[in-house]
Motif scaffolding. Structure first.
Motif, mmCIF file in Angstrom:
data_model
loop_
_atom_site.group_PDB
_atom_site.id
_atom_site.type_symbol
_atom_site.label_atom_id
_atom_site.label_comp_id
_atom_site.label_asym_id
_atom_site.label_seq_id
_atom_site.Cartn_x
_atom_site.Cartn_y
_atom_site.Cartn_z
ATOM 1 N N MET A 62 0.854 -1.181 0.000
ATOM 2 C CA MET A 62 0.000 0.000 0.000
ATOM 3 C C MET A 62 0.891 1.232 0.000
ATOM 4 S SD MET A 62 -2.757 -0.749 2.938
ATOM 5 C CE MET A 62 -3.167 -2.420 3.373
ATOM 6 N N THR A 81 -5.062 -2.219 -3.145
ATOM 7 C CA THR A 81 -4.774 -3.110 -2.022
ATOM 8 C C THR A 81 -5.388 -2.571 -0.734
ATOM 9 O OG1 THR A 81 -2.727 -3.849 -3.054
ATOM 10 C CG2 THR A 81 -2.923 -4.206 -0.684
ATOM 11 N N ALA A 82 -5.241 -1.276 -0.509
ATOM 12 C CA ALA A 82 -5.821 -0.663 0.701
ATOM 13 C C ALA A 82 -7.340 -0.777 0.687
ATOM 14 C CB ALA A 82 -5.398 0.806 0.802
ATOM 15 N N ALA A 83 -7.962 -0.518 -0.459
ATOM 16 C CA ALA A 83 -9.418 -0.619 -0.552
ATOM 17 C C ALA A 83 -9.876 -2.030 -0.240
ATOM 18 C CB ALA A 83 -9.877 -0.193 -1.937
ATOM 19 N N ARG A 84 -9.195 -3.018 -0.782
ATOM 20 C CA ARG A 84 -9.548 -4.417 -0.515
ATOM 21 C C ARG A 84 -9.353 -4.753 0.967
ATOM 22 N NH1 ARG A 84 -5.822 -6.721 -3.022
ATOM 23 N NH2 ARG A 84 -4.746 -7.623 -1.268
ATOM 24 N N PHE A 85 -8.230 -4.361 1.520
ATOM 25 C CA PHE A 85 -7.912 -4.684 2.908
ATOM 26 C C PHE A 85 -8.928 -4.063 3.875
ATOM 27 C CE2 PHE A 85 -5.853 -3.728 6.952
ATOM 28 C CZ PHE A 85 -5.353 -4.983 7.299
ATOM 29 N N TYR A 86 -9.277 -2.808 3.627
ATOM 30 C CA TYR A 86 -10.199 -2.108 4.528
ATOM 31 C C TYR A 86 -11.672 -2.280 4.146
ATOM 32 C CZ TYR A 86 -6.108 0.051 6.571
ATOM 33 O OH TYR A 86 -4.909 0.264 7.208
ATOM 34 N N GLY A 87 -11.927 -3.036 3.078
ATOM 35 C CA GLY A 87 -13.307 -3.298 2.673
ATOM 36 C C GLY A 87 -14.023 -2.083 2.116
ATOM 37 N N ILE A 88 -13.279 -1.221 1.427
ATOM 38 C CA ILE A 88 -13.841 -0.010 0.846
ATOM 39 C C ILE A 88 -14.165 -0.282 -0.624
ATOM 40 C CG2 ILE A 88 -13.366 2.395 0.243
ATOM 41 C CD1 ILE A 88 -11.308 2.362 2.568
#
Length: 57
Positions: A8, A48-55
């Protein structure tokens, strides 16, 4: 998962401005990511951040 799917983008702004402005930080980030394909670059810069944080994007 490996590579860009585990990375990220983040910065240490405003500390980074001690070495230059944010444009320089962004430019250098582009240099580091230049060897990646479009999908891998998109993963590092937000996917990657969107996937990880469920955004949803």
């Amino acid at each position: 998962m490996s590579g860009p799917d585990r990375l990220m983008f983040g910065s240490d702004w405003p500390v980074a401005i001690l070495a230059g402005d944010y444009a320089k930080v962004w430019r250098e980030t582009g240099v580091l990511l230049a060897g990646l394909g479009e999908n891998d670059r998109a993963a590092v810069l937000g996917g990657t951040a969107a996937r990880f944080y469920g955004i949803e994007v």
